[in-house]
Write an enzyme that holds these catalytic residues in place. Structure first.
Site, PDB file in Angstrom:
ATOM      1  N   ASP A 149      32.192  45.719  56.997  1.00  0.00           N
ATOM      2  CA  ASP A 149      32.720  44.513  57.622  1.00  0.00           C
ATOM      3  C   ASP A 149      34.015  44.837  58.344  1.00  0.00           C
ATOM      4  O   ASP A 149      34.762  45.727  57.931  1.00  0.00           O
ATOM      5  CB  ASP A 149      32.949  43.427  56.571  1.00  0.00           C
ATOM      6  CG  ASP A 149      33.931  43.877  55.489  1.00  0.00           C
ATOM      7  OD1 ASP A 149      33.656  44.913  54.847  1.00  0.00           O
ATOM      8  OD2 ASP A 149      34.975  43.214  55.309  1.00  0.00           O
ATOM      9  N   ASN A 191      36.657  49.274  46.414  1.00  0.00           N
ATOM     10  CA  ASN A 191      37.824  50.161  46.431  1.00  0.00           C
ATOM     11  C   ASN A 191      37.601  51.474  45.692  1.00  0.00           C
ATOM     12  O   ASN A 191      38.517  52.288  45.595  1.00  0.00           O
ATOM     13  CB  ASN A 191      39.062  49.442  45.892  1.00  0.00           C
ATOM     14  CG  ASN A 191      38.915  48.998  44.451  1.00  0.00           C
ATOM     15  OD1 ASN A 191      37.853  49.135  43.853  1.00  0.00           O
ATOM     16  ND2 ASN A 191      39.987  48.456  43.898  1.00  0.00           N
ATOM     17  N   TYR A 216      28.580  38.683  44.454  1.00  0.00           N
ATOM     18  CA  TYR A 216      29.174  39.197  45.685  1.00  0.00           C
ATOM     19  C   TYR A 216      28.148  39.404  46.802  1.00  0.00           C
ATOM     20  O   TYR A 216      28.529  39.672  47.944  1.00  0.00           O
ATOM     21  CB  TYR A 216      29.845  40.550  45.420  1.00  0.00           C
ATOM     22  CG  TYR A 216      30.972  40.507  44.414  1.00  0.00           C
ATOM     23  CD1 TYR A 216      32.207  39.945  44.744  1.00  0.00           C
ATOM     24  CD2 TYR A 216      30.801  41.023  43.131  1.00  0.00           C
ATOM     25  CE1 TYR A 216      33.242  39.908  43.830  1.00  0.00           C
ATOM     26  CE2 TYR A 216      31.831  40.989  42.204  1.00  0.00           C
ATOM     27  CZ  TYR A 216      33.051  40.432  42.560  1.00  0.00           C
ATOM     28  OH  TYR A 216      34.074  40.383  41.639  1.00  0.00           O
ATOM     29  N   HIS A 239      32.206  40.605  52.812  1.00  0.00           N
ATOM     30  CA  HIS A 239      32.562  41.987  52.474  1.00  0.00           C
ATOM     31  C   HIS A 239      31.324  42.847  52.190  1.00  0.00           C
ATOM     32  O   HIS A 239      31.416  44.070  52.169  1.00  0.00           O
ATOM     33  CB  HIS A 239      33.466  41.966  51.236  1.00  0.00           C
ATOM     34  CG  HIS A 239      34.625  42.919  51.301  1.00  0.00           C
ATOM     35  ND1 HIS A 239      35.121  43.469  52.474  1.00  0.00           N
ATOM     36  CD2 HIS A 239      35.410  43.430  50.303  1.00  0.00           C
ATOM     37  CE1 HIS A 239      36.140  44.261  52.196  1.00  0.00           C
ATOM     38  NE2 HIS A 239      36.329  44.264  50.887  1.00  0.00           N
ATOM     39  N   ASN A 278      39.758  48.642  52.239  1.00  0.00           N
ATOM     40  CA  ASN A 278      39.871  49.420  51.007  1.00  0.00           C
ATOM     41  C   ASN A 278      38.718  50.393  50.791  1.00  0.00           C
ATOM     42  O   ASN A 278      38.904  51.460  50.195  1.00  0.00           O
ATOM     43  CB  ASN A 278      39.997  48.490  49.800  1.00  0.00           C
ATOM     44  CG  ASN A 278      41.358  47.828  49.723  1.00  0.00           C
ATOM     45  OD1 ASN A 278      42.350  48.368  50.202  1.00  0.00           O
ATOM     46  ND2 ASN A 278      41.416  46.644  49.130  1.00  0.00           N
ATOM     47  N   PHE A 310      32.728  49.215  42.762  1.00  0.00           N
ATOM     48  CA  PHE A 310      33.340  48.232  43.651  1.00  0.00           C
ATOM     49  C   PHE A 310      33.851  48.894  44.926  1.00  0.00           C
ATOM     50  O   PHE A 310      33.977  50.117  45.024  1.00  0.00           O
ATOM     51  CB  PHE A 310      34.469  47.498  42.911  1.00  0.00           C
ATOM     52  CG  PHE A 310      33.947  46.498  41.911  1.00  0.00           C
ATOM     53  CD1 PHE A 310      33.672  45.206  42.305  1.00  0.00           C
ATOM     54  CD2 PHE A 310      33.709  46.874  40.593  1.00  0.00           C
ATOM     55  CE1 PHE A 310      33.174  44.273  41.402  1.00  0.00           C
ATOM     56  CE2 PHE A 310      33.214  45.959  39.677  1.00  0.00           C
ATOM     57  CZ  PHE A 310      32.936  44.656  40.082  1.00  0.00           C
TER      58      PHE A 310
END
Length: 210
Positions: free
Chosen positions: A113, A88, A34, A39, A134, A86
């Site tokens: 972002d 969220n 990631y 993000h 989120n 993560f």
């Protein structure tokens, strides 16, 4: 009284934790897969800030990695943080960090972002809702407070009918990567301006036409 409460009291008694301390959280997801996603641009910005102040991220008592340092001798202190979880689930780590350092939400800067801002654009605001993000949604839920500052790093809208969730979980395009270092630098400059000059002065600087 829990462990975090005891740590918070110790921090308040520590003269190095001055009123001019800012918690700066870069939002993103953990793991190499990631790291270059749109993000994760918030984490890219706090990496840049850590390099500027000569600090390294280390495992923290909260579920985060933290780097600490001063903008300059006698200047504002930055506590830079990246959650181990993560996007969220950003709220729990942010809430725990605020408690650990004895800081109120008005000393929190969240770098994230933003789909609704064109790529290569930085916008600053305090308060407001989550706008479907989120990470912000979970921070608002965990802290019960909207009064933190956001450094919104524009990634633009997805092309055509591409799903927004898929778009932000993809790496920046080749064309974007050519400009990305400038965008990250601008966002880091914005964080420094907020900490050093205050939000209004920083907005005047970064929202003014070039």
């Amino acid at each position: 009284m829990g462990l975090l409460d005891l740590l918070r009291l110790r921090r308040k008694e520590d003269p190095t934790v001055a009123a001019n301390t800012w918690l700066v959280v870069g939002l993103g997801n953990p793991g190499a897969q990631y790291a270059a996603n749109r993000h994760n641009v918030g984490q890219m910005v706090v990496d840049e800030l850590a390099a500027r102040i000569g600090a390294s991220f280390k495992t923290h008592k909260t579920p985060s990695r933290v780097a600490e340092g001063f903008l300059r001798p006698g200047g504002p202190k930055l506590v830079l943080a990246k959650s181990n979880g993560f996007m969220n689930t950003s709220g729990g780590p942010v809430s725990a960090l605020l408690k650990f350092y004895g800081l109120e939400p008005d000393r929190l800067i969240v770098v994230h972002d933003e789909l609704d801002i064109p790529f290569d654009t930085v916008r600053l605001k305090a308060g407001g809702g989550h706008g479907g993000h989120n990470g912000l949604r979970d921070i608002l839920k965990a802290t019960g407070n909207v009064d933190f500052t956001r450094v919104r790093v524009g990634v633009g809208r997805p092309p055509g009918r591409q799903d927004a969730a898929d778009f932000v979980l993809k790496d920046f395009s080749g064309t974007e990567r050519a400009t990305l270092p400038n965008l990250i630098s601008d966002a880091a400059d914005a964080v420094e301006a907020i900490a050093d000059l205050g939000l209004v002065a920083a907005q005047q600087k970064f929202h003014s036409p070039a």
